[in-house]
Design a protein around this motif. Structure first.
Motif, mmCIF file in Angstrom:
data_model
loop_
_atom_site.group_PDB
_atom_site.id
_atom_site.type_symbol
_atom_site.label_atom_id
_atom_site.label_comp_id
_atom_site.label_asym_id
_atom_site.label_seq_id
_atom_site.Cartn_x
_atom_site.Cartn_y
_atom_site.Cartn_z
ATOM 1 N N ARG A 33 -57.073 49.653 -42.211
ATOM 2 C CA ARG A 33 -58.391 49.542 -41.568
ATOM 3 C C ARG A 33 -58.973 50.923 -41.266
ATOM 4 N NH1 ARG A 33 -56.734 45.898 -37.518
ATOM 5 N NH2 ARG A 33 -56.551 44.304 -39.118
ATOM 6 N N GLN A 34 -58.091 51.793 -40.794
ATOM 7 C CA GLN A 34 -58.535 53.137 -40.413
ATOM 8 C C GLN A 34 -59.107 53.890 -41.617
ATOM 9 O OE1 GLN A 34 -55.805 56.244 -39.879
ATOM 10 N NE2 GLN A 34 -57.645 57.458 -39.478
ATOM 11 N N VAL A 35 -58.538 53.659 -42.797
ATOM 12 C CA VAL A 35 -59.064 54.312 -44.013
ATOM 13 C C VAL A 35 -60.358 53.626 -44.459
ATOM 14 C CG1 VAL A 35 -58.597 54.897 -46.423
ATOM 15 C CG2 VAL A 35 -56.768 55.068 -44.726
ATOM 16 N N LEU A 36 -60.369 52.292 -44.393
ATOM 17 C CA LEU A 36 -61.540 51.540 -44.866
ATOM 18 C C LEU A 36 -62.788 51.856 -44.038
ATOM 19 C CD1 LEU A 36 -60.042 48.026 -45.703
ATOM 20 C CD2 LEU A 36 -60.421 49.973 -47.220
ATOM 21 N N GLU A 37 -62.573 52.320 -42.818
ATOM 22 C CA GLU A 37 -63.727 52.601 -41.969
ATOM 23 C C GLU A 37 -64.353 53.965 -42.252
ATOM 24 O OE1 GLU A 37 -62.268 51.462 -38.107
ATOM 25 O OE2 GLU A 37 -62.411 49.332 -38.664
ATOM 26 N N GLN A 38 -63.749 54.726 -43.138
ATOM 27 C CA GLN A 38 -64.311 56.037 -43.516
ATOM 28 C C GLN A 38 -65.439 55.834 -44.520
ATOM 29 O OE1 GLN A 38 -63.026 58.689 -41.902
ATOM 30 N NE2 GLN A 38 -61.522 57.312 -40.982
ATOM 31 N N GLN A 39 -66.445 56.640 -44.416
ATOM 32 C CA GLN A 39 -67.538 56.635 -45.400
ATOM 33 C C GLN A 39 -67.892 58.070 -45.763
ATOM 34 O OE1 GLN A 39 -69.352 54.509 -47.231
ATOM 35 N NE2 GLN A 39 -68.141 52.747 -46.578
ATOM 36 N N PRO A 40 -68.136 58.412 -47.023
ATOM 37 C CA PRO A 40 -67.915 57.543 -48.181
ATOM 38 C C PRO A 40 -66.427 57.282 -48.438
ATOM 39 C CG PRO A 40 -69.205 59.524 -48.755
ATOM 40 C CD PRO A 40 -68.654 59.742 -47.396
ATOM 41 N N LEU A 41 -66.171 56.106 -48.963
ATOM 42 C CA LEU A 41 -64.802 55.642 -49.200
ATOM 43 C C LEU A 41 -64.550 55.543 -50.713
ATOM 44 C CD1 LEU A 41 -62.164 54.130 -48.194
ATOM 45 C CD2 LEU A 41 -63.529 52.030 -48.376
ATOM 46 N N GLY A 42 -63.343 55.901 -51.127
ATOM 47 C CA GLY A 42 -62.957 55.745 -52.534
ATOM 48 C C GLY A 42 -61.768 54.812 -52.672
ATOM 49 N N LEU A 43 -61.828 53.946 -53.658
ATOM 50 C CA LEU A 43 -60.704 53.057 -53.968
ATOM 51 C C LEU A 43 -60.369 53.263 -55.438
ATOM 52 C CD1 LEU A 43 -62.116 49.754 -52.363
ATOM 53 C CD2 LEU A 43 -60.514 51.369 -51.300
ATOM 54 N N VAL A 44 -59.150 53.712 -55.704
ATOM 55 C CA VAL A 44 -58.802 54.073 -57.077
ATOM 56 C C VAL A 44 -57.542 53.316 -57.507
ATOM 57 C CG1 VAL A 44 -58.186 55.968 -58.631
ATOM 58 C CG2 VAL A 44 -59.829 56.360 -56.788
ATOM 59 N N PHE A 45 -57.614 52.761 -58.697
ATOM 60 C CA PHE A 45 -56.528 51.921 -59.198
ATOM 61 C C PHE A 45 -56.096 52.313 -60.601
ATOM 62 C CE2 PHE A 45 -59.242 49.604 -56.319
ATOM 63 C CZ PHE A 45 -58.346 49.023 -55.443
ATOM 64 N N ASP A 46 -54.779 52.293 -60.778
ATOM 65 C CA ASP A 46 -54.190 52.299 -62.110
ATOM 66 C C ASP A 46 -54.422 50.893 -62.694
ATOM 67 O OD1 ASP A 46 -52.212 52.764 -64.237
ATOM 68 O OD2 ASP A 46 -50.904 51.475 -63.034
ATOM 69 N N ILE A 47 -54.235 50.699 -63.983
ATOM 70 C CA ILE A 47 -54.425 49.349 -64.552
ATOM 71 C C ILE A 47 -53.076 48.650 -64.784
ATOM 72 C CG2 ILE A 47 -55.410 47.954 -66.411
ATOM 73 C CD1 ILE A 47 -57.376 50.214 -67.009
ATOM 74 N N ASP A 48 -52.329 49.122 -65.780
ATOM 75 C CA ASP A 48 -51.125 48.394 -66.211
ATOM 76 C C ASP A 48 -50.030 48.407 -65.149
ATOM 77 O OD1 ASP A 48 -51.514 47.768 -69.290
ATOM 78 O OD2 ASP A 48 -52.392 49.726 -68.889
ATOM 79 N N GLY A 49 -49.595 47.244 -64.750
ATOM 80 C CA GLY A 49 -48.562 47.139 -63.721
ATOM 81 C C GLY A 49 -49.132 47.191 -62.317
ATOM 82 N N THR A 50 -50.440 47.446 -62.220
ATOM 83 C CA THR A 50 -51.092 47.522 -60.905
ATOM 84 C C THR A 50 -52.126 46.401 -60.781
ATOM 85 O OG1 THR A 50 -50.715 49.898 -60.760
ATOM 86 C CG2 THR A 50 -52.473 49.005 -59.376
ATOM 87 N N LEU A 51 -53.059 46.337 -61.724
ATOM 88 C CA LEU A 51 -54.068 45.267 -61.731
ATOM 89 C C LEU A 51 -53.811 44.284 -62.859
ATOM 90 C CD1 LEU A 51 -57.371 47.244 -61.020
ATOM 91 C CD2 LEU A 51 -55.958 45.970 -59.387
ATOM 92 N N SER A 52 -52.873 44.611 -63.742
ATOM 93 C CA SER A 52 -52.530 43.683 -64.829
ATOM 94 C C SER A 52 -51.018 43.687 -65.005
ATOM 95 C CB SER A 52 -53.223 44.103 -66.124
ATOM 96 O OG SER A 52 -52.468 45.080 -66.799
ATOM 97 N N GLU A 53 -50.481 42.516 -65.313
ATOM 98 C CA GLU A 53 -49.035 42.404 -65.559
ATOM 99 C C GLU A 53 -48.713 43.154 -66.851
ATOM 100 O OE1 GLU A 53 -47.127 41.095 -63.384
ATOM 101 O OE2 GLU A 53 -48.197 39.461 -62.372
ATOM 102 N N ILE A 54 -47.528 43.751 -66.887
ATOM 103 C CA ILE A 54 -47.085 44.413 -68.113
ATOM 104 C C ILE A 54 -46.883 43.340 -69.187
ATOM 105 C CG2 ILE A 54 -45.242 45.779 -69.185
ATOM 106 C CD1 ILE A 54 -46.707 47.469 -67.155
ATOM 107 N N ALA A 55 -47.518 43.546 -70.337
ATOM 108 C CA ALA A 55 -47.420 42.578 -71.439
ATOM 109 C C ALA A 55 -46.554 43.175 -72.539
ATOM 110 C CB ALA A 55 -48.814 42.276 -71.963
ATOM 111 N N PRO A 56 -46.045 42.331 -73.455
ATOM 112 C CA PRO A 56 -45.195 42.844 -74.537
ATOM 113 C C PRO A 56 -45.893 43.944 -75.352
ATOM 114 C CG PRO A 56 -45.138 40.454 -74.489
ATOM 115 C CD PRO A 56 -46.168 40.868 -73.487
#
Ligand SMILES: [Mg+2]
Length: 272
Positions: free
Chosen positions: A8-31
Motif C-alpha cells: 500500500r505504501q508503494v501504491l500511494e506514491q505518484q507517479p507510480l511504476g509497475l514493471v513485469f517480466d512475462i515468462d514465468g511471471t505473467l505467463s506459465e512456462i510453456a514447452p
C-alpha cells in the motif's frame, strides 16, 4: 496474497511504476516459447493499472515477440533484456534499439546462423529464437537437456569469443548476448528516470530478473519506495527469493496480486 501495508505504501506514491517480466511471471512456462500465453485476466489488469500508473513490460524476449503476447496498447515495452524500447505496441510505435547495442547486431546474427545451421541439426528439439541482438537457444525439448546444454556451451564458446559476444543461461536456455552491462536493472533505472517515478514495483521469476531486484534494493537504500516480487516455481533460484521483498507462489498468485493492486488503485482514484 492480499495487499499488505508494505505494498500500500508503494501504491500511494505518484507517479507510480509497475514493471513485469512475462515468462514465468505473467505467463506459465510453456514447452516452446511460441506456445506461451498470458494468464487469463492479466492483460485486462495491466490495461486498467496503466490508467493509474506507468506499466512496463521488461522481457528477455525480442520486443515484438514479447509485446505480441501482452498486446495491451499504451504500456512501455522493453525487450531483449533492456536493449529495445517502445512507448506502446511496437506494431504502432517506433522501436528504439539502444545505440550501445548496434555494433552487436551483426555478430549476433552470425552466431544465430551458426546455431541454426550447425547446432540445430545435431540436437533434435533445439529451438533457436532470434532477437534484434543475439538470441536464445531453448533446449527444454531435447532428448537429454543436460547433455544438450553441455554440447551447446562447448560448441559456442569459441565462436562467441571470436564475435565478442557473451553466453548467458536461464531456465533450459542459453542466451547469446551483447557484451554490454545493460540488463533488467539498468532498464528499471531508465524507466524510473524517464517517468520521474516516486514508487516502483517490479516482478520477475528468473536469473535475469535478479539484476532488477538488485536495482530495487539500491532504490530502497536511496529511500525510494520500491518492492521486488519474486514469482516462485519449483526451480526458483535461491538468490532471487533472498533478494525479494514479496514472494508469490506461481503465475496464478502473481496475477491475483496484480488484480488486487489494480483494485486498490481504482479505489484510491475513486476516493479523490
Ligand atoms: Mg521470466
Amino acid at each position: 496474497m492480499s495487499i499488505t501495508d508494505e505494498i500500500r505504501q508503494v501504491l500511494e506514491q505518484q507517479p507510480l511504476g509497475l514493471v513485469f517480466d512475462i515468462d514465468g511471471t505473467l505467463s506459465e512456462i510453456a514447452p516452446t516459447p511460441d506456445e506461451a500465453h498470458l494468464y487469463p485476466g492479466a492483460a485486462d489488469y495491466l490495461k486498467e493499472a496503466n490508467t493509474h500508473a506507468h506499466v512496463g513490460i521488461v522481457t528477455g524476449r525480442g520486443i515484438k515477440d514479447g509485446a505480441r503476447m501482452v498486446n495491451v496498447e499504451g504500456l512501455t515495452y522493453v525487450g531483449t533484456h533492456g536493449l529495445e524500447w517502445s512507448q506502446g505496441l511496437p506494431t504502432t510505435h517506433p522501436v528504439e534499439l539502444l545505440k550501445e547495442a548496434e555494433p552487436y547486431v551483426e555478430p549476433g546474427e552470425k552466431l544465430l546462423d551458426f546455431a541454426e545451421q550447425r547446432l540445430a541439426p545435431e540436437i533434435p528439439g533445439l529451438i533457436v529464437q532470434r532477437k534484434a541482438v543475439g538470441g536464445t537457444l531453448h533446449y527444454r525439448l531435447t532428448r537429454d537437456p543436460e547433455q544438450a546444454r553441455k554440447h551447446l556451451l562447448a560448441a559456442l564458446e569459441e565462436p562467441a569469443r571470436q564475435q565478442h559476444m557473451h553466453l548467458g543461461e536461464g531456465k533450459r536456455v542459453i542466451e547469446i548476448l551483447a557484451p554490454l552491462t545493460i540488463n533488467k536493472g539498468v532498464a528499471l533505472r531508465r524507466f524510473v528516470k524517464q517517468f520521474g517515478l516516486h514508487g516502483l514495483i517490479f516482478a520477475g521469476d528468473d536469473r535475469t530478473d535478479l539484476n532488477g531486484f538488485y536495482e530495487v534494493e539500491r532504490l530502497r537504500q536511496e529511500g525510494f519506495a520500491a518492492l521486488a516480487i519474486a514469482v516462485q516455481h519449483q526451480d526458483t533460484l535461491p538468490e532471487l527469493l533472498e533478494h525479494a521483498n514479496i514472494v508469490v507462489q506461481g503465475v496464478k498468485e502473481m496475477v491475483q496480486l496484480l488484480g488486487e493492486i489494480t483494485a486498490y488503485l481504482n479505489e484510491m482514484q475513486a476516493k479523490k
